[in-house]
Design a protein around this motif. Structure first.
Motif, mmCIF file in Angstrom:
data_model
loop_
_atom_site.group_PDB
_atom_site.id
_atom_site.type_symbol
_atom_site.label_atom_id
_atom_site.label_comp_id
_atom_site.label_asym_id
_atom_site.label_seq_id
_atom_site.Cartn_x
_atom_site.Cartn_y
_atom_site.Cartn_z
ATOM 1 N N LEU A 350 -11.519 -3.468 0.919
ATOM 2 C CA LEU A 350 -11.406 -4.185 2.135
ATOM 3 C C LEU A 350 -11.548 -5.654 2.010
ATOM 4 C CD1 LEU A 350 -13.972 -1.523 3.885
ATOM 5 C CD2 LEU A 350 -11.529 -1.928 4.562
ATOM 6 N N VAL A 351 -12.317 -6.108 1.254
ATOM 7 C CA VAL A 351 -12.702 -7.697 1.149
ATOM 8 C C VAL A 351 -10.958 -8.196 0.599
ATOM 9 C CG1 VAL A 351 -13.651 -9.613 0.032
ATOM 10 C CG2 VAL A 351 -14.832 -7.648 0.873
ATOM 11 N N SER A 352 -10.465 -7.692 -0.381
ATOM 12 C CA SER A 352 -9.453 -7.851 -0.989
ATOM 13 C C SER A 352 -8.303 -8.120 -0.047
ATOM 14 C CB SER A 352 -8.931 -7.298 -2.205
ATOM 15 O OG SER A 352 -10.047 -7.047 -3.125
ATOM 16 N N ILE A 353 -8.123 -7.138 0.943
ATOM 17 C CA ILE A 353 -6.862 -7.106 1.781
ATOM 18 C C ILE A 353 -7.133 -7.981 3.204
ATOM 19 C CG2 ILE A 353 -7.642 -5.242 3.389
ATOM 20 C CD1 ILE A 353 -4.057 -5.717 1.751
ATOM 21 N N THR A 354 -8.324 -8.538 3.091
ATOM 22 C CA THR A 354 -8.698 -9.378 4.416
ATOM 23 C C THR A 354 -7.706 -10.411 4.465
ATOM 24 O OG1 THR A 354 -10.825 -8.397 4.328
ATOM 25 C CG2 THR A 354 -10.697 -10.463 5.649
ATOM 26 N N ALA A 355 -7.508 -11.072 3.689
ATOM 27 C CA ALA A 355 -6.674 -12.238 3.686
ATOM 28 C C ALA A 355 -5.143 -11.810 3.846
ATOM 29 C CB ALA A 355 -6.766 -13.336 2.700
ATOM 30 N N PRO A 356 -4.719 -10.931 3.308
ATOM 31 C CA PRO A 356 -3.303 -10.581 3.031
ATOM 32 C C PRO A 356 -2.962 -9.446 4.238
ATOM 33 C CG PRO A 356 -4.087 -9.692 1.187
ATOM 34 C CD PRO A 356 -5.256 -10.290 2.015
ATOM 35 N N CYS A 357 -3.950 -8.828 4.945
ATOM 36 C CA CYS A 357 -3.729 -7.452 5.587
ATOM 37 C C CYS A 357 -2.458 -7.551 6.602
ATOM 38 C CB CYS A 357 -4.776 -7.093 6.385
ATOM 39 S SG CYS A 357 -5.366 -8.432 7.391
ATOM 40 N N ALA A 358 -2.068 -8.835 7.017
ATOM 41 C CA ALA A 358 -1.191 -8.993 7.960
ATOM 42 C C ALA A 358 0.218 -9.175 7.410
ATOM 43 C CB ALA A 358 -1.342 -9.861 9.126
ATOM 44 N N SER A 359 0.484 -9.286 6.168
ATOM 45 C CA SER A 359 1.895 -10.108 5.845
ATOM 46 C C SER A 359 2.159 -9.388 4.413
ATOM 47 C CB SER A 359 1.563 -11.490 5.614
ATOM 48 O OG SER A 359 0.302 -11.941 4.752
ATOM 49 N N VAL A 360 1.412 -8.182 4.304
ATOM 50 C CA VAL A 360 2.071 -7.680 2.886
ATOM 51 C C VAL A 360 2.606 -6.153 3.159
ATOM 52 C CG1 VAL A 360 0.479 -8.807 1.026
ATOM 53 C CG2 VAL A 360 -0.384 -6.763 2.319
ATOM 54 N N SER A 361 3.237 -5.672 2.347
ATOM 55 C CA SER A 361 3.839 -4.333 2.540
ATOM 56 C C SER A 361 2.738 -3.103 2.442
ATOM 57 C CB SER A 361 4.889 -4.180 1.496
ATOM 58 O OG SER A 361 4.340 -3.808 0.232
ATOM 59 N N TYR A 362 2.958 -1.892 2.873
ATOM 60 C CA TYR A 362 1.940 -1.020 2.562
ATOM 61 C C TYR A 362 1.492 -0.923 1.086
ATOM 62 C CZ TYR A 362 2.593 0.469 7.478
ATOM 63 O OH TYR A 362 2.842 0.435 8.577
ATOM 64 N N PHE A 363 2.940 -0.669 0.300
ATOM 65 C CA PHE A 363 2.727 -0.564 -1.443
ATOM 66 C C PHE A 363 1.955 -1.791 -1.766
ATOM 67 C CE2 PHE A 363 4.312 -1.026 -5.454
ATOM 68 C CZ PHE A 363 4.037 0.429 -5.870
ATOM 69 N N PHE A 364 2.087 -2.984 -1.624
ATOM 70 C CA PHE A 364 1.238 -4.020 -2.242
ATOM 71 C C PHE A 364 -0.362 -3.978 -1.501
ATOM 72 C CE2 PHE A 364 5.283 -6.334 -3.019
ATOM 73 C CZ PHE A 364 5.234 -6.039 -4.495
ATOM 74 N N ALA A 365 -0.334 -3.510 -0.320
ATOM 75 C CA ALA A 365 -1.775 -3.317 0.153
ATOM 76 C C ALA A 365 -2.344 -2.523 -0.685
ATOM 77 C CB ALA A 365 -1.823 -2.801 1.606
ATOM 78 N N VAL A 366 -1.695 -1.228 -1.182
ATOM 79 C CA VAL A 366 -2.200 -0.377 -2.063
ATOM 80 C C VAL A 366 -2.676 -1.158 -3.449
ATOM 81 C CG1 VAL A 366 -1.991 1.824 -3.490
ATOM 82 C CG2 VAL A 366 -1.382 1.737 -0.952
ATOM 83 N N VAL A 367 -1.841 -1.795 -3.980
ATOM 84 C CA VAL A 367 -1.781 -2.477 -5.275
ATOM 85 C C VAL A 367 -2.992 -3.433 -5.191
ATOM 86 C CG1 VAL A 367 -0.744 -4.207 -6.641
ATOM 87 C CG2 VAL A 367 0.575 -2.354 -5.782
#
Lengths: 485, 485, 485
Positions: A350-367
């Motif tokens: 959750l903390v990791s995705i907080t900055a990029p949550c709006a601008s990365v693909s689903y796949f990279f969100a998982v990564v």
């Protein structure tokens, strides 16, 4: 703007029976008669006013009301995260300090609310300031959007709801500290540090990124691999750095200045496990935080538009990937799927995705989430080894993964990331932001901690620490009479 | 579509100070000069674009945004139900297995999220499939509504929010299993079964009902008592069968293949009470589930319209009636108002109303909930007697009451129910749906459980079961050091 | 009104394969052929109908849908407060009575739902009644807004969502009682009293204030200090008196009629501390209530307009100020920052701001909350001394601070307050309201309690009280097997 409120107001005033209270009390006074035409006039005027206000009910106005309600709901979810942090940290600590941790996590949002209301919000968004600090509109004294540096924000978003959302964020930064300094800090020091962090330090670095300050004013011009020119600035959509790393740095400095808990290290320096006393609380806290993050990240869009559900999905995928990655990592590294690692893995995602949550693909969100989940396990083990005693892993989750998430934006951003083929410019901007915000937070929180250490002393007496802070600081037990006589 | 987001984006890009990062670093480079007109053009173009996008802000667009936010809020409420199931099941089980149950209930939603994202959502709604299974758009790879069988769904509802809502539902089905197999299943088997259930089995039967599959394509033509012809298909508004009975069947098969816990039956076969260790957790879990159901049922409307509050009221009335009926039933049948029966009665009411919540009167909602509350008490007693050991009553609540609720639609539906005077057609459609979905789920989950049993073994060793799964599976205790030395 | 729902409905009916079920079963019957044109006609008619319904989608209609969703979300938050009260009260009581308290707090909302649905809502808002009591539309039998005295309420707000919001409020009043009578009341008496309170007493006084009854019909004409004439009536925006003081009065009478718990007073009359058994539950409960209050107060606006976030901010500031003031007060008065006082201080701030939340400045919100936080500490100590044994401090929080908040409106209201320079008229109106509602509630709840005392007896036998109500009333323990054998 809205007819409905007027009508409700009208009801309150409709006088059916009138009493003249001042200067003397008379039932059925002549005032009653005088009042009827007055009332009729009032109703008529209101009717016209309501009419006049009805006319401009445009789709834009309704969208503004929807934005308001959505950001309010998001703020409520973020405020609910206080319950999550409270349960998580209490569960991860020992029973003898439970009342102390509960008290800290409860009062910290109260303190953050008042400090942020009085000065923090103005330091962060006040329009009279400069690149370093905002000024003006203290105590939320103005409802004029121009008092605050909100020009780029959605039209029609009322100041109060934006304030509440931001106050909830400030509270989050402070509550992160609570866990790392647990089981040995004096209650009064934590209260003062929380006021300083949410009133001064967090708003200043927040101003740099979100308040049209330093970091949002420094833009970088770079070339992508295919030679196209791009202009970028430090980006942190929902606060991997602005909130989590800031809280994490303050927490790290606190843990460092306090030193490890008695018994954390054996005579030969080997770290000892001091297991938490209530895994039910910890797991509940994790799920409350997970749910709260649906306010934290999608709410940061500050509007009810089509980006909101996208962000909710990247957030959820990263949380899931973080949890699973940490489970597997712990299974391989420690031998068992440790529950506290599953919990910290989810939070790491959750903390990791907080900055990029709006601008990365689903796949990279998982990564991004999965890497966060791996990192957090090793970070917890590493900090233990270098004798930073963080009872709940707050530094690993919020500082380490917050930094990772901020970098991840520079790597995976759809339009600006290095690994999506857009050159290193954004990544460098991210590193500069991480260092600037981190450096200042380390500096300022060191000053705060040192000042407290020199004046009040920050650590409870050894005897109190051994006996538990609940009796020493609060004069009560968390589970009184739990063992039936 | 929305101006607000564009403006926000613009802020990020406004370059006040420009740095040419690639290939070399120069402050105040010529690039700064070149950048000014570029920036002006960008701003101008965005201005026009924003203008162009402003124009079509219609009431329909705002309603679409409202639908999106509402379904997102509903999804968040359903995701919060994971905390409810976690607390409920942990509270109803014994202390020595608490960490294991908490771990299962926490990781299961992470697993469901990834499995449903990778394949489940496509198997359920993919438009390239057939009546049996959906196909296409794996990994949520398409934002084109035509990739998924969503044609009949609300226009303007973005795919991501629909996915999140459905993923939360899939997670619910899996988490139901967790309770029934508790206190004896190997952790790794539960993880694998959850992936199989949420990735394959649940989506296939879900496709039949909600994805334009088998059961939504089979329509029945019948006559009402007054001779009018009606065309009906299997109806399950929010998933009494699709979610709850499916989870319940999988749970029942798991409990059956595992066999009862050691100590559950005396030598003479009499069932023994193995009481739960934390009624506070259980009651909290029940109330979180109650609250979450306001996302589950009203959210299934998938739009913010006037049906939503109606569904919220029928849901609430059924929950209340279920709780009161179970209280009275337990008082009469067992002699005391047992708290676990009150809890299961409320859940029974909620599960029972899930299928018919949108199409029955308030009065029948109370009747349906109350009957559910009576059924659940006797079902728990009955399953105990036939030696199906379900520690938390998941089968009784979700399978038995889910089936009852699905039938209840055929009895009480305002326009199609038998007892509201519209003939037996809908009831027969309901029975066919129950049998079809149930049969397939029993078949597939039996295969899954048997395959796991043959390969990994599904039950922990006897010694581990006696000592507790917390130490055996996770190497930790739930309440470490709770008893002060 | 909405196209979306129609389309969904259409899907359910689209017959691809038809079965003629009645009177006999035939696959591929001639009915299939007959059905095709029928289906085409249905689709065509629906298309036109959908078209016809699309046309009038006005901004007003969308705003109406937004209002509905917002009030529903607020109702859900208020319903979630049941979990807050449950955790708070259980945590503040002793372990041996935990199951009993959990059971009471769980079933009370079920009882309130049914009682309020059957008669309460009509007694409160029924349009056929008079100034004393509302009548008509029992069992929510009418969807016609004119059946209920809702004329002044927002247009477009559906009856069901208004009902659900009000039912949640009624449940709150009843659950307040639970804490004060805990640890000694018979379960059955509490059930009956809850039905009477939510079905009869609460709705009648609620009718006076919110249902166009007595107190909303009595208007007062006064003069402000500058000689301007104003017309005022008793004002209680979100229920400091209507909900909290009413619950508090009923609680006080219950505690008085029951008498103190065994062991609460030493032989010489000195009050003894009977500390709560789970501070984690209590703190969690407090934060759930805090979050729930964002439904309670802002939701009372009954519309999604710009007043909503303003109210959310005053509510939050008062809660924060109450918590901090109580912390400091307890620190000074008792010597330690007692966690239960921090908790009650936050709740005191929330109850205090409930009446004036919409009509006071931010600054006065802080003042009102802070005074509430001070009052509650001394009220708890005072009630202890006069031998009113209220185990959780419900009377101090809800009755004393509810009354303070109602008066505070008369003091600080922006347009009508004494201390904001508008004379004493509103304050006198507030006092009259407090006395009228309080007097009637004391009278009626005394009758209820006395009737119960004379018939069933309200207190458990001494032996049961000593052993704990969990075994006596429910035949089970809250933490069975918690101590590993």
């Amino acid at each position: 703007m809205y007819k409905l409120k007027l009508k409700r107001a009208r009801r309150q005033k409709r006088p059916l029976l009138n009493l003249d209270w001042q200067p003397n009390f008379r039932w059925r006074s002549p005032a009653l008669v005088a009042c009827i035409p007055l009332a009729l006039i009032i109703v008529a005027v209101w009717g016209v006013a309501a009419q006049a206000q009805d006319t401009p009910l445009t789709p834009e106005a309704v969208q503004g009301a929807l934005n308001t309600i959505w950001v309010l709901v998001a703020a409520i979810l973020v405020i609910f995260m206080n319950a999550g942090f409270g349960m998580l940290e209490t569960g991860f600590c020992r029973q003898k300090n439970a009342v102390n941790i509960l008290s800290k996590n409860l009062i910290v949002f109260a303190l953050a609310t008042l400090a942020y209301w009085a000065i923090g919000f103005s330091f962060m968004f006040g329009a009279e300031g400069n690149s370093f600090i905002g000024l003006g509109g203290f105590f939320l004294s103005s409802e004029n959007p121009e008092t605050y540096n909100l020009a780029p924000f959605p039209e029609g978003l009322p100041i109060p709801v934006f304030f509440l959302f931001q106050a909830a964020f400030a509270g989050t930064a402070a509550t992160i500290v609570s866990g790392a300094v647990a089981e040995r800090i004096k209650f009064v020091d934590f209260l003062i540090f929380s006021l300083l962090l949410t009133g001064i330090s967090y708003p200043i670095t927040g101003h740099w990124v979100w308040g049209n300050g330093l970091l949002s004013n420094i833009a970088f011009l770079g070339k992508t691999v295919d030679g196209q020119e791009v202009t970028v600035a430090f980006k942190d959509f929902a606060g991997s750095t602005v909130v989590h790393a800031v809280g994490g740095w303050a927490a790290l400095m606190g843990a460092a200045f306090l030193g490890p808990r008695i018994g954390k290290y054996a005579a030969d320096g080997t770290p000892q496990a001091l297991p938490g006393h209530n895994m039910g609380f910890a797991m509940l806290g994790c799920l409350i935080l997970w749910v709260g993050w649906f306010g934290f990240n999608p709410g940061s869009q500050l509007a009810a538009d089509e980006a909101v559900p996208y962000i909710a999905v990247t957030t959820n995928l990263a949380a899931a990937a973080g949890g699973i990655a940490a489970t597997i990592t712990a299974w391989l590294a420690i031998g068992k799927p440790d529950l506290s690692m599953i919990i910290n893995g989810i939070l790491a995602g959750l903390v990791s995705i907080t900055a990029p949550c709006a601008s990365v693909s689903y796949f990279f969100a998982v990564v991004i989430g999965a890497i966060g989940g791996v990192i957090v396990v090793y970070s917890v083990l590493f900090l233990d080894r270098i004798k930073i005693d963080d009872p709940v892993g707050a530094t690993s989750v919020h500082l380490v993964c917050g930094t990772w998430g901020t970098l991840a934006l520079g790597l995976f951003d759809k339009e600006l990331g290095l690994l999506t083929g857009h050159g290193v410019t954004q990544l460098i901007a991210q590193i500069i932001g991480i260092l600037t915000v981190g450096g200042f937070t380390v500096l300022l929180s060191s000053i705060f901690w040192l000042a407290l250490k020199q004046t009040l002393g920050i650590r409870v007496p050894e005897e109190e620490e051994l006996k538990g802070l609940d009796i020493g600081e609060h004069g009560m037990e968390a589970y009184s009479g739990f063992l039936k006589e």
